[in-house]
Design an enzyme around this catalytic site. Structure first.
Site, mmCIF file in Angstrom:
data_model
loop_
_atom_site.group_PDB
_atom_site.id
_atom_site.type_symbol
_atom_site.label_atom_id
_atom_site.label_comp_id
_atom_site.label_asym_id
_atom_site.label_seq_id
_atom_site.Cartn_x
_atom_site.Cartn_y
_atom_site.Cartn_z
ATOM 1 C CB CYS A 154 -0.927 -0.005 1.206
ATOM 2 S SG CYS A 154 -2.093 1.373 1.215
ATOM 3 C CB CYS A 156 -7.034 -0.757 6.588
ATOM 4 S SG CYS A 156 -6.632 -0.758 4.811
#
Length: 344
Positions: free
Chosen positions: A92, A190
């Site tokens: 990410c 997440c």
């Protein structure tokens, strides 16, 4: 005229205090929170808005959900299908968060990008290079997940949280009465709630195909629920009644077998990685003494690094346990991050 800083906000205390510190230092601060994945019941955006209102700074929330799906979630799923154990937080930062925040900053005329990572950036005049250093708070150091940064990015990156401790961050947040002052640190990925493998099956369309647990001699020990469900070094959750503790030591995705062995079978000294990024050295053309680590929550240990044909090889002084394909190998020299690569 004050310099403009675009601060990546997560809705947590670290990025909130990052924004506060930069405003106190005279920067013209704007918060940015990328919309990456809509997680039910998440209050992160509301917390980020609260901090920005408190600091009287604007907040932007550009939509990168499609890019996040393609570059992080789909990559995460494909790595598992290929028998790897990925670290989506590294991917990410590499493919989405930092590139798109820097892109937004460049398009909108910001001088700097800032994040709440526990790491530091320093310019070395003798080498003419920006260095990535560990955070002052060694217990919270996050330099491991930033090893893919390039010189251009480092030259415009501010990491004020890396200069202080977590306790100091909490102290500042309490003093300034931030709503996130006591918010706990995020520990999970997440975009996943609950079981990884339910996510792979339900959200990514990965089919779990039962197969055989075998030992190193190929003898069948029992049935597994799908090879993607296991990672090297795993002992719990195998669903087998074994006479002594056994661990996942290897997977063959084509044959759909999971090989079990003993703790000694998990030890190795040599680690090979690709997709290499070097930060403070241009190349490794002779054996280089370093310290290195093969997972985030690990103390780096003595090793010798070499490179050949784009591949980074490290030979550790002491055997490392359960080195896993898909994780990252990161090299250090003291506090300095030399670079790293993806373990193959």
């Amino acid at each position: 005229m004050s310099k403009k800083a675009l601060v990546a906000l997560s809705g947590g205390v670290d990025s909130a205090v990052c924004a506060y510190i930069l405003k106190e230092r005279g920067y013209e601060v704007t918060g940015i929170m990328l919309r990456l994945y809509d997680k039910p019941d998440s209050i992160d955006l509301e917390d980020a808005k609260s901090v920005c209102e408190k600091l009287n700074i604007p907040l932007v929330n550009p939509d990168y959900r499609q890019e996040f799906r393609e570059l992080v979630i789909n990559r995460f799923a494909q790595d598992y299908v290929n028998g790897k154990t990925p670290n989506p937080c590294v991917d990410c930062n590499r493919y989405v968060k930092l590139p798109f925040v820097f892109k937004y900053a460049e398009e909108k005329g910001f001088d700097y990008v800032a994040t709440g990572h526990y790491a530091r950036v320093k310019y070395d005049e003798n080498r003419g290079k920006y260095l990535l250093l560990r955070g002052e708070d060694r217990k919270k150091d996050q330099s491991y997940v930033l090893y893919n940064l390039k010189q251009k990015e480092l030259s415009r990156l501010l990491l004020p949280i890396g200069e202080i401790t977590k306790d100091k961050v909490r102290e500042i947040a309490e003093r300034e009465n931030f709503s996130v002052a006591h918010k706990s640190d995020s520990q999970d990925i997440c975009f996943i709630e609950g079981d990884y493998y339910d996510f792979l099956k339900n959200e990514c369309g990965v089919t779990l195909i039962p197969g055989d647990f075998i030992n190193k001699d190929g003898r069948v020990l029992g049935k597994h629920k799908g090879a993607v469900c296991y990672t090297r070094g795993q002992r719990k959750g195998l669903g087998l009644a074994l006479p002594e503790p056994m661990y996942v030591v290897a997977k063959d995705m084509e044959k759909n077998t999971v090989t079990l062995g003993f703790n000694d079978d998990l030890m190795s000294c040599e680690v090979l990685s690709q997709e290499v990024n070097l930060i403070s050295v241009d190349e490794i053309n002779e054996p280089l003494e370093v310290t290195a680590k093969v997972r985030y929550n690990q103390v780096d240990t003595e090793a010798v690094a070499t490179m050949e044909k784009g591949l980074l090889k490290v030979v550790f002084k002491y055997p490392q346990r359960a080195v896993t394909e898909g994780q990252s190998l990161v090299l250090y020299r003291g506090d300095e991050v030399l670079g790293g690569g993806k373990i193959i």
